[in-house]
Design a protein around this motif. Sequence first.
Motif, PDB file in Angstrom:
ATOM      1  N   ALA A  24      52.296  -1.020 -32.554  1.00 15.36           N
ATOM      2  CA  ALA A  24      51.507  -0.752 -33.758  1.00 15.36           C
ATOM      3  C   ALA A  24      51.860   0.606 -34.367  1.00 15.36           C
ATOM      4  O   ALA A  24      52.020   0.716 -35.597  1.00 15.36           O
ATOM      5  N   GLU A  25      51.989   1.634 -33.537  1.00 17.18           N
ATOM      6  CA  GLU A  25      52.309   2.978 -34.047  1.00 17.18           C
ATOM      7  C   GLU A  25      53.708   3.019 -34.656  1.00 17.18           C
ATOM      8  O   GLU A  25      53.911   3.638 -35.696  1.00 17.18           O
ATOM      9  N   CYS A  26      54.664   2.367 -34.023  1.00 20.44           N
ATOM     10  CA  CYS A  26      56.027   2.357 -34.565  1.00 20.44           C
ATOM     11  C   CYS A  26      56.073   1.663 -35.922  1.00 20.44           C
ATOM     12  O   CYS A  26      56.784   2.104 -36.828  1.00 20.44           O
ATOM     13  N   LEU A  27      55.304   0.592 -36.066  1.00 18.98           N
ATOM     14  CA  LEU A  27      55.317  -0.157 -37.326  1.00 18.98           C
ATOM     15  C   LEU A  27      54.622   0.594 -38.461  1.00 18.98           C
ATOM     16  O   LEU A  27      54.836   0.286 -39.629  1.00 18.98           O
ATOM     17  N   LYS A  28      53.806   1.589 -38.115  1.00 21.73           N
ATOM     18  CA  LYS A  28      53.137   2.393 -39.137  1.00 21.73           C
ATOM     19  C   LYS A  28      54.049   3.463 -39.738  1.00 21.73           C
ATOM     20  O   LYS A  28      53.733   4.021 -40.784  1.00 21.73           O
ATOM     21  N   VAL A  29      55.148   3.750 -39.067  1.00 19.87           N
ATOM     22  CA  VAL A  29      56.064   4.786 -39.540  1.00 19.87           C
ATOM     23  C   VAL A  29      56.793   4.274 -40.778  1.00 19.87           C
ATOM     24  O   VAL A  29      57.331   3.165 -40.778  1.00 19.87           O
ATOM     25  N   GLY A  30      56.796   5.083 -41.815  1.00 25.14           N
ATOM     26  CA  GLY A  30      57.413   4.662 -43.076  1.00 25.14           C
ATOM     27  C   GLY A  30      58.884   4.316 -42.961  1.00 25.14           C
ATOM     28  O   GLY A  30      59.313   3.239 -43.336  1.00 25.14           O
ATOM     29  N   GLN A  45      65.388   4.249 -32.594  1.00 29.49           N
ATOM     30  CA  GLN A  45      66.079   4.526 -31.334  1.00 29.49           C
ATOM     31  C   GLN A  45      65.089   4.621 -30.166  1.00 29.49           C
ATOM     32  O   GLN A  45      65.365   4.110 -29.078  1.00 29.49           O
ATOM     33  N   VAL A  46      63.963   5.269 -30.394  1.00 26.48           N
ATOM     34  CA  VAL A  46      62.948   5.375 -29.346  1.00 26.48           C
ATOM     35  C   VAL A  46      62.421   3.989 -28.975  1.00 26.48           C
ATOM     36  O   VAL A  46      62.232   3.686 -27.796  1.00 26.48           O
ATOM     37  N   ALA A  47      62.223   3.140 -29.965  1.00 27.78           N
ATOM     38  CA  ALA A  47      61.735   1.778 -29.698  1.00 27.78           C
ATOM     39  C   ALA A  47      62.753   0.990 -28.879  1.00 27.78           C
ATOM     40  O   ALA A  47      62.399   0.307 -27.909  1.00 27.78           O
ATOM     41  N   VAL A  48      64.025   1.065 -29.271  1.00 25.97           N
ATOM     42  CA  VAL A  48      65.078   0.347 -28.535  1.00 25.97           C
ATOM     43  C   VAL A  48      65.158   0.882 -27.103  1.00 25.97           C
ATOM     44  O   VAL A  48      65.216   0.103 -26.137  1.00 25.97           O
ATOM     45  N   ASP A  93      60.942  -4.762 -35.908  1.00 25.76           N
ATOM     46  CA  ASP A  93      59.908  -5.697 -35.467  1.00 25.76           C
ATOM     47  C   ASP A  93      60.412  -6.564 -34.317  1.00 25.76           C
ATOM     48  O   ASP A  93      59.665  -6.871 -33.385  1.00 25.76           O
ATOM     49  N   GLN A  94      61.670  -6.941 -34.356  1.00 22.18           N
ATOM     50  CA  GLN A  94      62.261  -7.740 -33.281  1.00 22.18           C
ATOM     51  C   GLN A  94      62.323  -6.937 -31.974  1.00 22.18           C
ATOM     52  O   GLN A  94      62.000  -7.453 -30.907  1.00 22.18           O
ATOM     53  N   VAL A  95      62.714  -5.681 -32.076  1.00 26.75           N
ATOM     54  CA  VAL A  95      62.768  -4.797 -30.908  1.00 26.75           C
ATOM     55  C   VAL A  95      61.386  -4.684 -30.276  1.00 26.75           C
ATOM     56  O   VAL A  95      61.208  -4.839 -29.063  1.00 26.75           O
ATOM     57  N   VAL A 100      56.886  -5.999 -26.283  1.00 26.24           N
ATOM     58  CA  VAL A 100      55.535  -6.498 -26.006  1.00 26.24           C
ATOM     59  C   VAL A 100      55.597  -7.793 -25.195  1.00 26.24           C
ATOM     60  O   VAL A 100      54.857  -7.959 -24.214  1.00 26.24           O
ATOM     61  N   GLU A 101      56.479  -8.687 -25.573  1.00 25.17           N
ATOM     62  CA  GLU A 101      56.631  -9.953 -24.838  1.00 25.17           C
ATOM     63  C   GLU A 101      57.034  -9.687 -23.381  1.00 25.17           C
ATOM     64  O   GLU A 101      56.480 -10.287 -22.453  1.00 25.17           O
ATOM     65  N   SER A 102      57.972  -8.796 -23.184  1.00 20.91           N
ATOM     66  CA  SER A 102      58.446  -8.468 -21.842  1.00 20.91           C
ATOM     67  C   SER A 102      57.332  -7.859 -20.992  1.00 20.91           C
ATOM     68  O   SER A 102      57.170  -8.213 -19.819  1.00 20.91           O
ATOM     69  N   VAL A 103      56.565  -6.950 -21.575  1.00 21.88           N
ATOM     70  CA  VAL A 103      55.469  -6.323 -20.840  1.00 21.88           C
ATOM     71  C   VAL A 103      54.395  -7.350 -20.503  1.00 21.88           C
ATOM     72  O   VAL A 103      53.877  -7.376 -19.374  1.00 21.88           O
TER      73      VAL A 103
END
Length: 157
Positions: A24-30, A45-48, A93-95, A100-103
């Motif tokens: 959610a926080e990553c998706l809020k970043v512009g 990069q942090v998300a990947v 979003d895919q990353v 989330v799916e893996s966790v």
Amino acid sequence: MKELTEYRTNLVQRLEEAADQFRAECLKVGDPHARLHADGWTVHQVAVHTRDVNDLVYGLRARRTAVEENPEFPNFDGVAYMSANYNSSEPLDQVLSRLVESVHDLAEFLRALPVEAWSRVSRHTTLGRGLTLQTWVEKDLAHIGEHLETVKKHKSL
């Protein structure tokens, strides 16, 4: 024993919540390709990195510790791995969905384990012996939480 079981139940729940919050926080970043610091990684990069470390390090170690007899794990160089494997065009979003799916898959796996599985041990080339399944889950949560805080700080700047 009841407190330990409750702790582990809450640990798994917090792991799932952290992954959901991170997404959610990553998706809020512009702009996910904007640097978090002048010389640092981008949110993308942090998300990947977070996804890959969950999949290739902590999630894998937790699963193997649960089913193998005292497995040994090598060091994982996240920076070297990113240098060799990072794909900036992979949709954010895919990353995040994969993380989330893996966790959530890991959490399901952990919930299905007998209580004694949580005490199974593994070895690490530099961290040593006696690292339990619980240790790897705690490290996974701490890793996701660390990067969640990094993204939150960036948003507040």
